[in-house]
Design a protein around this motif. Structure first.
Motif, PDB file in Angstrom:
ATOM      1  N   LEU A 151     -54.587  63.756 -79.422  1.00 46.35           N
ATOM      2  CA  LEU A 151     -54.478  65.100 -78.863  1.00 46.35           C
ATOM      3  C   LEU A 151     -54.524  66.138 -79.991  1.00 46.35           C
ATOM      4  N   PRO A 152     -55.051  67.322 -79.705  1.00 48.53           N
ATOM      5  CA  PRO A 152     -55.216  68.330 -80.758  1.00 48.53           C
ATOM      6  C   PRO A 152     -53.895  68.984 -81.164  1.00 48.53           C
ATOM      7  N   SER A 153     -53.765  69.227 -82.451  1.00 43.72           N
ATOM      8  CA  SER A 153     -52.558  69.866 -82.981  1.00 43.72           C
ATOM      9  C   SER A 153     -52.294  71.217 -82.333  1.00 43.72           C
ATOM     10  N   ARG A 154     -53.351  71.966 -82.053  1.00 44.51           N
ATOM     11  CA  ARG A 154     -53.190  73.316 -81.518  1.00 44.51           C
ATOM     12  C   ARG A 154     -52.552  73.332 -80.135  1.00 44.51           C
ATOM     13  N   ALA A 155     -52.637  72.229 -79.417  1.00 40.80           N
ATOM     14  CA  ALA A 155     -52.067  72.154 -78.071  1.00 40.80           C
ATOM     15  C   ALA A 155     -50.653  71.578 -78.068  1.00 40.80           C
ATOM     16  N   GLY A 188     -45.130  83.618 -95.879  1.00 39.30           N
ATOM     17  CA  GLY A 188     -46.412  83.501 -95.199  1.00 39.30           C
ATOM     18  C   GLY A 188     -46.239  83.344 -93.705  1.00 39.30           C
ATOM     19  N   ALA A 189     -45.194  82.617 -93.290  1.00 44.31           N
ATOM     20  CA  ALA A 189     -44.946  82.417 -91.870  1.00 44.31           C
ATOM     21  C   ALA A 189     -44.673  83.723 -91.157  1.00 44.31           C
ATOM     22  N   LEU A 190     -44.073  84.690 -91.870  1.00 43.99           N
ATOM     23  CA  LEU A 190     -43.723  85.956 -91.251  1.00 43.99           C
ATOM     24  C   LEU A 190     -44.890  86.923 -91.195  1.00 43.99           C
ATOM     25  N   PHE A 191     -45.697  86.963 -92.263  1.00 49.52           N
ATOM     26  CA  PHE A 191     -46.711  88.005 -92.359  1.00 49.52           C
ATOM     27  C   PHE A 191     -48.134  87.552 -92.060  1.00 49.52           C
ATOM     28  N   ALA A 192     -48.471  86.321 -92.398  1.00 53.94           N
ATOM     29  CA  ALA A 192     -49.861  85.902 -92.205  1.00 53.94           C
ATOM     30  C   ALA A 192     -50.241  85.857 -90.739  1.00 53.94           C
ATOM     31  N   GLY A 193     -49.264  85.613 -89.876  1.00 54.44           N
ATOM     32  CA  GLY A 193     -49.549  85.546 -88.451  1.00 54.44           C
ATOM     33  C   GLY A 193     -50.015  86.855 -87.860  1.00 54.44           C
ATOM     34  N   LEU A 194     -49.753  87.976 -88.535  1.00 55.32           N
ATOM     35  CA  LEU A 194     -50.180  89.269 -88.027  1.00 55.32           C
ATOM     36  C   LEU A 194     -51.682  89.360 -87.880  1.00 55.32           C
ATOM     37  N   ALA A 195     -52.410  88.586 -88.695  1.00 58.23           N
ATOM     38  CA  ALA A 195     -53.862  88.664 -88.670  1.00 58.23           C
ATOM     39  C   ALA A 195     -54.495  87.631 -87.746  1.00 58.23           C
ATOM     40  N   SER A 201     -46.954  78.375 -83.992  1.00 57.50           N
ATOM     41  CA  SER A 201     -48.268  78.966 -83.750  1.00 57.50           C
ATOM     42  C   SER A 201     -49.291  77.896 -83.398  1.00 57.50           C
ATOM     43  N   ALA A 202     -50.207  78.233 -82.476  1.00 53.57           N
ATOM     44  CA  ALA A 202     -51.294  77.305 -82.142  1.00 53.57           C
ATOM     45  C   ALA A 202     -52.366  77.310 -83.223  1.00 53.57           C
ATOM     46  N   THR A 203     -52.515  78.416 -83.919  1.00 47.86           N
ATOM     47  CA  THR A 203     -53.599  78.523 -84.890  1.00 47.86           C
ATOM     48  C   THR A 203     -53.236  78.006 -86.270  1.00 47.86           C
ATOM     49  N   ASP A 204     -51.950  77.906 -86.573  1.00 49.06           N
ATOM     50  CA  ASP A 204     -51.509  77.342 -87.847  1.00 49.06           C
ATOM     51  C   ASP A 204     -50.128  76.742 -87.638  1.00 49.06           C
ATOM     52  N   ALA A 205     -50.038  75.425 -87.744  1.00 47.90           N
ATOM     53  CA  ALA A 205     -48.805  74.705 -87.420  1.00 47.90           C
ATOM     54  C   ALA A 205     -47.625  75.066 -88.317  1.00 47.90           C
ATOM     55  N   ALA A 244     -59.373  74.737 -86.796  1.00 48.61           N
ATOM     56  CA  ALA A 244     -59.886  75.798 -85.930  1.00 48.61           C
ATOM     57  C   ALA A 244     -60.865  75.254 -84.902  1.00 48.61           C
ATOM     58  N   ALA A 245     -61.424  74.081 -85.168  1.00 50.74           N
ATOM     59  CA  ALA A 245     -62.400  73.486 -84.254  1.00 50.74           C
ATOM     60  C   ALA A 245     -61.740  72.819 -83.053  1.00 50.74           C
TER      61      ALA A 245
END
Length: 210
Positions: free
Chosen positions: A125-129, A8-15, A179-183, A58-59
């Motif tokens: 602090l937010p995870s995405r940052a 999933g780490a390799l392919f899901a990030g494509l989207a 990734s910022a969108t999914d840790a 995502a928020a």
């Protein structure tokens, strides 16, 4: 289960779609993602052991406001963790206890980085940052650091120095970043085609211990 996470780490990030607003022209360029890549195996194990540290909403904002309060928080956490963990080499085997660990008495660069990220998450602090990144030092040694995405650029928290520096000023070779969108997902790092020099980046944001 590990195989599924790795795939999933390799392919899901494509989207994944990034929705950052354009940066101010005076802000050094952020770390740019290239192709999705496999997460470090020890990070997969870390997420199984500490699932709450591998969640992303995502928020959340993917960049924190750089001000006096956040500057002091980053310096305080960087210093306290650098002082609280005794440097030690680790041999990563099949025992999960040998993996990346939050707040151990003794540990390596991986333990410093995940502990700092954990403390900043606890501080609100937010995870995405807050993104772990694999780099190579000037001497060719693999190393893990924490990158904090701020409105004044991407800053690096590092157990090898008290200074919190812009990523361009570290002298490291940047290999991959969380990734910022999914840790749980990771990307290869793409260097910007152009941008400010290391000296210019240092002038824009300097968080050296004072």
């Amino acid at each position: 289960m590990l195989a599924a996470i790795l795939a999933g780490a390799l392919f899901a990030g494509l989207a994944e779609a990034r929705s950052r607003s354009p940066q101010d022209s005076n802000v050094p360029p952020a770390i740019a993602e290239a192709s999705p890549t496999l997460a470090p195996f020890q990070h997969v194990r870390f997420c199984l052991r500490y699932p709450s540290d591998c969640k992303t909403s995502a928020a959340e904002s993917d960049r924190i406001e750089f001000n006096t309060e956040t500057s002091e928080l980053l310096k305080r956490v960087n210093h306290s963790i650098n002082m609280s963990i005794i440097p030690a080499s680790k041999t990563y085997g099949s025992n999960l206890g040998d993996g990346w660990t939050i707040a151990p008495d003794m540990g390596d660069c991986n333990d410093y980085a995940v502990t700092k990220r954990h403390e900043l998450l606890e501080g609100g602090l937010p995870s995405r940052a807050l993104r772990l990144s694999v780099v190579k030092t000037a001497s060719g040694i693999g190393h893990l650091v924490l990158v904090v995405a701020t409105t004044r650029g991407d800053l690096v928290m590092d157990n090898l120095t008290e200074a919190i520096r812009p990523w361009q000023s570290t002298g490291y070779q940047w290999l991959k970043i969380q990734s910022a969108t999914d840790a749980k997902f990771w990307y290869e790092v793409k260097y910007p085609a152009s941008g400010p020099s290391m000296a210019q980046a240092d002038k824009k944001v300097r968080l050296a211990d004072r």
